[in-house]
Design a protein around this motif. Structure first.
Motif, short mmCIF file in Angstrom:
data_model
loop_
_atom_site.label_atom_id
_atom_site.label_comp_id
_atom_site.label_asym_id
_atom_site.label_seq_id
_atom_site.Cartn_x
_atom_site.Cartn_y
_atom_site.Cartn_z
N VAL A 84 83.24 32.74 33.05
CA VAL A 84 82.42 32.14 34.08
C VAL A 84 81.35 32.85 34.47
N TRP A 85 80.26 31.96 34.54
CA TRP A 85 78.89 32.20 35.02
C TRP A 85 78.99 32.39 36.53
N ARG A 86 78.50 33.57 36.98
CA ARG A 86 78.34 33.74 38.38
C ARG A 86 77.03 34.41 38.84
N GLY A 87 76.70 33.94 40.13
CA GLY A 87 75.40 34.38 40.62
C GLY A 87 75.35 33.97 42.14
N ALA A 88 74.01 34.18 42.74
CA ALA A 88 73.66 33.80 44.12
C ALA A 88 72.66 32.77 44.13
N ALA A 89 72.59 31.98 45.04
CA ALA A 89 71.65 31.02 45.27
C ALA A 89 71.57 30.62 46.85
N GLU A 90 71.04 29.49 47.00
CA GLU A 90 70.83 29.10 48.38
C GLU A 90 70.80 27.61 48.25
N LYS A 91 71.73 27.07 49.31
CA LYS A 91 71.69 25.54 49.61
C LYS A 91 71.46 25.23 50.93
N GLY A 92 70.45 24.36 51.21
CA GLY A 92 70.22 23.95 52.55
C GLY A 92 69.81 25.12 53.51
N GLY A 93 68.84 26.36 52.78
CA GLY A 93 68.55 27.53 53.63
C GLY A 93 69.65 28.44 53.76
N ASN A 94 70.91 28.05 53.32
CA ASN A 94 72.01 29.19 53.53
C ASN A 94 72.33 29.85 52.34
N PRO A 95 72.63 31.01 52.26
CA PRO A 95 72.85 31.76 50.96
C PRO A 95 74.35 31.57 50.47
N ALA A 96 74.57 31.37 49.21
CA ALA A 96 76.06 31.17 48.61
C ALA A 96 76.24 31.82 47.41
N SER A 97 77.44 32.15 47.17
CA SER A 97 77.52 32.72 45.80
C SER A 97 78.13 31.30 44.84
N VAL A 98 77.57 31.31 43.75
CA VAL A 98 78.00 30.11 42.81
C VAL A 98 78.62 30.60 41.54
N TRP A 99 79.07 29.69 40.79
CA TRP A 99 79.73 29.72 39.58
C TRP A 99 79.64 28.63 38.73
N LEU A 100 79.71 28.63 37.59
CA LEU A 100 79.72 27.54 36.48
C LEU A 100 80.70 27.86 35.40
N ASP A 101 81.80 27.07 35.39
CA ASP A 101 82.76 27.21 34.19
C ASP A 101 82.33 26.61 33.01
N TYR A 102 83.13 26.77 31.88
CA TYR A 102 82.83 26.47 30.42
C TYR A 102 82.93 24.92 30.61
N LYS A 103 83.80 24.06 31.51
CA LYS A 103 83.56 22.70 31.61
C LYS A 103 82.72 22.29 32.14
N GLY A 104 81.64 23.08 32.79
CA GLY A 104 80.48 22.36 33.61
C GLY A 104 80.75 22.17 34.97
N ASN A 105 81.81 22.53 35.44
CA ASN A 105 82.08 22.64 37.07
C ASN A 105 81.10 23.49 37.62
N VAL A 106 80.82 23.23 38.82
CA VAL A 106 79.88 24.12 39.64
C VAL A 106 80.53 24.42 40.90
N GLY A 107 80.60 25.29 41.45
CA GLY A 107 81.02 25.70 42.66
C GLY A 107 80.64 26.70 43.59
N ASN A 108 80.56 26.88 44.76
CA ASN A 108 80.18 27.82 45.51
C ASN A 108 80.92 28.33 46.81
N SER A 109 80.62 29.42 47.29
CA SER A 109 81.40 29.66 48.48
C SER A 109 80.06 30.34 49.49
N ALA A 110 80.04 29.81 50.87
CA ALA A 110 79.34 30.37 51.57
C ALA A 110 79.24 32.06 51.85
N ILE A 111 78.16 32.62 51.75
CA ILE A 111 78.02 34.08 52.29
C ILE A 111 77.94 34.35 53.59
N ALA A 112 78.98 35.07 54.20
CA ALA A 112 78.73 35.11 55.89
C ALA A 112 77.61 36.18 56.03
N GLY A 113 76.89 35.81 57.12
CA GLY A 113 75.66 36.81 57.29
C GLY A 113 75.08 36.25 58.73
#
Length: 113
Positions: A84-113
């Protein structure tokens, strides 16, 4: 001759009906989820958790695919031991941890801060 034609027509109708039957429909996220290989995507929904498996996306492809789901400033991408590809990004100005699996699914979870 007429009997042969009716027999063939009846057989074709039976085969067409049998091939049109389905075993039911699964919710979209169920179809996207799981670690089983799904050769053809039947949904545009993303799974709630990443599927583990051999991932053929390059880092650049992973970055673009995650970006196409509305994430910006995608960085720190790495492929984990489960593929699984994992990393960090932003969405709507908020930080999030992101992932991409082999099927092409993209997911995230907000990072508290």
């Amino acid at each position: 001759m007429r009997r042969i034609f009716l027999g063939i027509a009846s057989a074709m109708l039976t085969l067409g009906t049998a091939s049109a039957q389905t075993s039911g429909t699964a919710p979209a996220t169920d179809t996207a989820s799981g670690n089983d290989n799904q050769a053809v995507a039947t949904t545009t929904a993303n799974a709630p958790t990443p599927a583990h498996g051999r991932n053929s996306f390059t880092q650049g492809e992973a970055r673009r695919r995650i970006g196409s789901h509305g994430f910006t400033a995608v960085h720190a991408l790495h492929k984990d031991a489960t593929g699984v590809w994992r990393g960090a990004a932003e969405k709507g100005g908020n930080p999030a941890s992101v992932w991409l699996d082999y099927k092409g699914n993209v997911g995230n979870s907000a990072i508290a801060g």
